[in-house]
Design a protein around this motif. Structure first.
Motif, mmCIF file in Angstrom:
data_model
loop_
_atom_site.group_PDB
_atom_site.id
_atom_site.type_symbol
_atom_site.label_atom_id
_atom_site.label_comp_id
_atom_site.label_asym_id
_atom_site.label_seq_id
_atom_site.Cartn_x
_atom_site.Cartn_y
_atom_site.Cartn_z
ATOM 1 N N ASN A 13 -32.175 78.274 103.958
ATOM 2 C CA ASN A 13 -32.501 76.884 104.241
ATOM 3 C C ASN A 13 -32.344 76.075 102.974
ATOM 4 O O ASN A 13 -32.387 76.607 101.857
ATOM 5 N N ALA A 14 -32.127 74.787 103.136
ATOM 6 C CA ALA A 14 -31.955 73.864 102.016
ATOM 7 C C ALA A 14 -33.142 72.921 101.965
ATOM 8 O O ALA A 14 -33.611 72.436 103.000
ATOM 9 N N SER A 15 -33.620 72.665 100.761
ATOM 10 C CA SER A 15 -34.754 71.767 100.577
ATOM 11 C C SER A 15 -34.654 71.128 99.203
ATOM 12 O O SER A 15 -34.529 71.835 98.196
ATOM 13 N N GLY A 16 -34.680 69.785 99.162
ATOM 14 C CA GLY A 16 -34.642 69.078 97.893
ATOM 15 C C GLY A 16 -33.390 69.340 97.087
ATOM 16 O O GLY A 16 -33.442 69.388 95.853
ATOM 17 N N GLY A 17 -32.270 69.546 97.785
ATOM 18 C CA GLY A 17 -31.018 69.802 97.089
ATOM 19 C C GLY A 17 -30.865 71.243 96.618
ATOM 20 O O GLY A 17 -29.871 71.576 95.960
ATOM 21 N N ARG A 18 -31.814 72.101 96.930
ATOM 22 C CA ARG A 18 -31.744 73.508 96.553
ATOM 23 C C ARG A 18 -31.604 74.379 97.798
ATOM 24 O O ARG A 18 -32.046 74.001 98.888
#
Length: 740
Positions: free
Chosen positions: A147-152
């Protein structure tokens, strides 16, 4: 956890004959080599025996992948379970082990009545022994969710640990590596576990320099989980890809934030060349041929082998997997006992084998089952299985498929129809007047995310107006390809279209089902060229001629018995106008385009020569193609899908054989007898695309349609040379490079 390969040196017995063979192995397909061809025996029973290596472990499992046929499994002559499914079969042998000498025996049965399709008799994907220490991972418990979160980008790694000893402290380490084997993420957690407990942990690993898995760039990673303790370490690992999946109630399926339509075809688990044997090299060849047509997905019924899933991951193709072929009511006389223990455990095992493969886009409960009409309390069964699947993997949508079944008298009476129906068609038509399909399947479709419609593309628009449900065309007819694809593209709530057959496959009675886009050699049929155009190929043209006797489309301009007689020519094209020429003389111009289903139809007289079609789009030439009359058979032309083979991976080499005239044109009427000689390799298959495959020895085969295929397995590292000879033909050789 330690995994030991059990594929080598199985003692396989058929009647009084026994040989040592390696898995995967299909007894029936190999019968001409395994027993005397002159006896014309088709074996129906076989025994597979293997002496296990010395086992010293806290726990031990035996796993079979892709069992062909049904049977019982014994350890030291004690029954430990049954194999009834193509999905992985897992047997706990911990309490059955005896000293250092243990014998595993599998007694298999396969008779034509088991299935209309050929299922073979053997182990398609191989076998393995899994042993565990007192503090170890549960088998197949590693699950990576990205998963992706905050560009990470993160890989949430879920594992289940079993502690069968005293209370323990350990470090749980999860490390990711990229396609080049370089570490791209690592995380450790300190864990304390009480004695004799089982617990699931999730470790979030941040990934660096990430690439999404897509059909154009199928980038793969590897996650390795380790238990580091005072008493040593244990590990388990799996490949994975970065894919974000989501359903939109109005727009359909989104993969990596892109609206995606799945265009695919059903692929049988056995093929006409290797039978029930599943190898990475053969699976990659099969799926690669379908991808070349423009498909981006395949449809399986029952869990495919690891080799097939790895091939799809590496090629960049999606998979729609129906976990079961049937539920309570079987599709053949022997299917009734298949659905044991309610199916939850079998479904869970199958999902655990599938969920780390980025190619898997959609789970199906079962393929075209009458339980969708709530027969045998089917709605409750489907709801229970759907919940099991979502609990094991909630990252992918779930479906179940149904067609318009012939309604029973009780079902008709429930909607107010009491009159007697003379034919099944009359009963179905009467049910349509009462929207019977929609009413009877409502309970089944409420339990899943997507409704599977078999051969029901005319209902797509009415479903949108009535219920606003998401739909997948789980089976559509090749004869209706234009209509079903058109309806799919017009309706945003339809997430995909899967035609009924992508590749021809063998039948249990010895014949071949010939409805596929590709024949068993993977050569394209005329319908494959047409399908490529429907799937969006541009600047493409293809000439077919209707056989004057059968009216079947053929890619041939050799009709000497019909010299001067009228023949029908069809040109498939992405253009809107086609000009057809014979030896430079204009025959005529015809409209094609979408209004004519991308087909330009001509009538002309047959004379040998060269047909040429020139296609135009909005007045500009967009494609041209030719079809020449072939001369007498003179030479053999050889080609190979892959000339570099890996011995350790178990690759086989496929030699494509074309019988050609002196100018190199395929001679489609050639039926010359062909022979094969292999140096540095063993011949494992030699077949043609004849639906009835008429041959009388293992190492010879007649050409059919001018073609045949030979399959070899290399003996050692170095070179393997295959020589093909033919009656009255110049022989030809081809060389394979074999690495470890």
């Amino acid at each position: 956890m330690k995994i030991t390969d059990l594929n080598a040196n199985w003692n396989i017995a058929v009647g009084d004959t026994a040989h040592f063979r390696d898995l995967p192995f299909d007894v029936i397909k190999s019968a001409v080599d395994f027993i005397d061809i002159e006896e014309h025996i088709v074996p129906t029973q076989a025994t597979f025996v293997k002496t296990l290596p010395s086992v010293r472990a806290n726990k031990a499992l035996v796993v079979f992948r892709g069992t062909c046929g049904y049977g019982d499994v014994f350890l030291n002559d004690e029954l430990i379970g049954a194999v009834r499914s193509y999905a992985p079969c897992v047997f706990d042998i911990t309490d059955k082990l005896s000293g250092t000498h243990n014998t595993l025996r599998v007694e298999l049965t396969s008779v034509p009545e088991m299935s209309k399709q050929y299922i073979g008799m053997g182990i398609a994907g191989g076998a393995e022994l899994v042993t565990f220490s007192s503090l170890d991972f549960e088998y197949n418990s590693l699950f990576v969710k990205t998963n992706a979160s905050g560009g990470r980008v993160y890989a949430d790694t879920q594992v289940t640990v079993r502690n069968d000893g005293d209370a323990a402290k350990f470090v749980l380490e999860c490390a990711a590596t990229n396609a080049r084997g370089k570490r791209c993420g690592k995380k450790q957690r300190k864990i304390f576990m009480r004695a004799h407990t089982v617990k699931t942990f999730t470790v979030r690993v941040r990934l660096t320099k990430t690439y999404e898995w897509t059909t154009s760039d199928p980038y793969m990673y590897r996650m390795t989980a380790r238990i580091l303790s005072e008493n040593g370490e244990s590990e388990c690992a799996s490949r994975f890809g970065i894919v974000n999946r989501a359903l939109n109630a109005l727009r359909g399926l989104y993969l990596n934030n892109k609206n995606t339509l799945l265009f695919g075809a059903y692929v049988p688990r056995a093929d006409g060349v290797l039978g029930g044997v599943s190898l990475y090299s053969s699976e990659k060849r099969r799926f690669g041929a379908l991808k070349a047509l423009g498909y981006n997905a395949v449809h399986f019924v029952e869990c495919p082998t690891e080799a097939a899933l790895d091939a799809l991951d590496d090629l960049g193709m999606y998979a729609y997997v129906d976990l079961f072929d049937c539920l309570i009511e079987g599709k053949s006389p022997l299917d009734g006992h298949m659905f044991f223990d309610g199916g939850e455990r079998a479904a869970e095992i199958a999902v655990c084998a599938l969920r780390n493969h980025p190619s898997v886009a959609l789970y199906g409960i079962a393929d075209n089952v009458v339980e969708c009409y709530n027969r045998h309390g089917g709605h409750t069964v489907i709801a229970r299985l759907a919940e099991t699947v979502k609990r094991a993997d909630g990252t992918r949508p779930v479906t179940v498929s149904a067609s318009e079944f012939v309604p029973t008298a009780k079902e008709l009476e429930a909607v107010g129809i009491k009159r007697h129906m003379d034919t099944p068609a009359a009963a179905i038509n009467a049910g349509r007047e009462k929207d019977m399909f929609e009413e009877l399947t409502a309970g089944a479709f409420e339990s899943v995310d997507v409704c599977g419609f078999n051969y029901l593309y005319p209902l797509y628009e009415t479903e949108r107006l009535k219920r606003n449900r998401l739909i997948v065309g789980s089976r559509t007819s090749n004869d209706r390809a234009f209509d079903s694809l058109d309806e799919t593209e017009k309706n945003n709530r339809v997430i995909g279209d899967f035609n009924e057959c992508g590749i021809d496959y063998p039948l249990s009675d010895g014949g071949t089902a010939t409805g596929g886009d590709l024949d068993i050699l993977l050569d394209e049929k005329p319908q494959a060229a047409y399908k490529r155009i429907l799937l969006g190929a541009r600047n493409v043209a293809y000439i077919t001629v209707l056989d004057p006797v059968t009216e079947e489309p053929t890619h041939m301009w050799n009709w000497p018995r019909h010299l001067g007689q009228s023949v029908s020519v069809r040109v498939y094209t992405s253009g809107d106008v086609v000009a057809l020429y014979l030896d430079g003389r204009l025959i005529g111009r015809k409209l094609a385009g979408k209004v004519n289903r991308h087909i330009a139809a001509f009538e002309t007289e047959y004379y040998p020569g060269t047909l040429q079609a020139v296609c135009y789009f909005k007045g500009v030439e967009c494609a041209r193609t030719t079809l020449r009359s072939a001369g007498s058979p003179k030479v053999i032309k050889l080609d190979a899908y892959e000339k570099n083979l890996s011995l350790s991976r178990g690759d086989v080499g496929f030699v494509h054989i074309d019988v050609c005239d002196r100018d190199g044109n395929l001679v489609p009427y050639a039926m010359r007898q062909l022979g094969v000689q292999a140096t540095g390799a063993q011949l494992v298959g030699f077949v043609n695309a004849d639906p009835e495959l008429r041959k009388n020895s293992f190492d010879s085969c007649p050409a059919y349609g001018g073609r045949a295929i030979a399959v070899i397995r290399p003996d050692a590292v170095g070179k393997a040379v295959v020589k093909i000879t033919g009656d009255g033909l110049l022989s030809s050789k081809i060389t394979f490079k074999v690495k470890d």
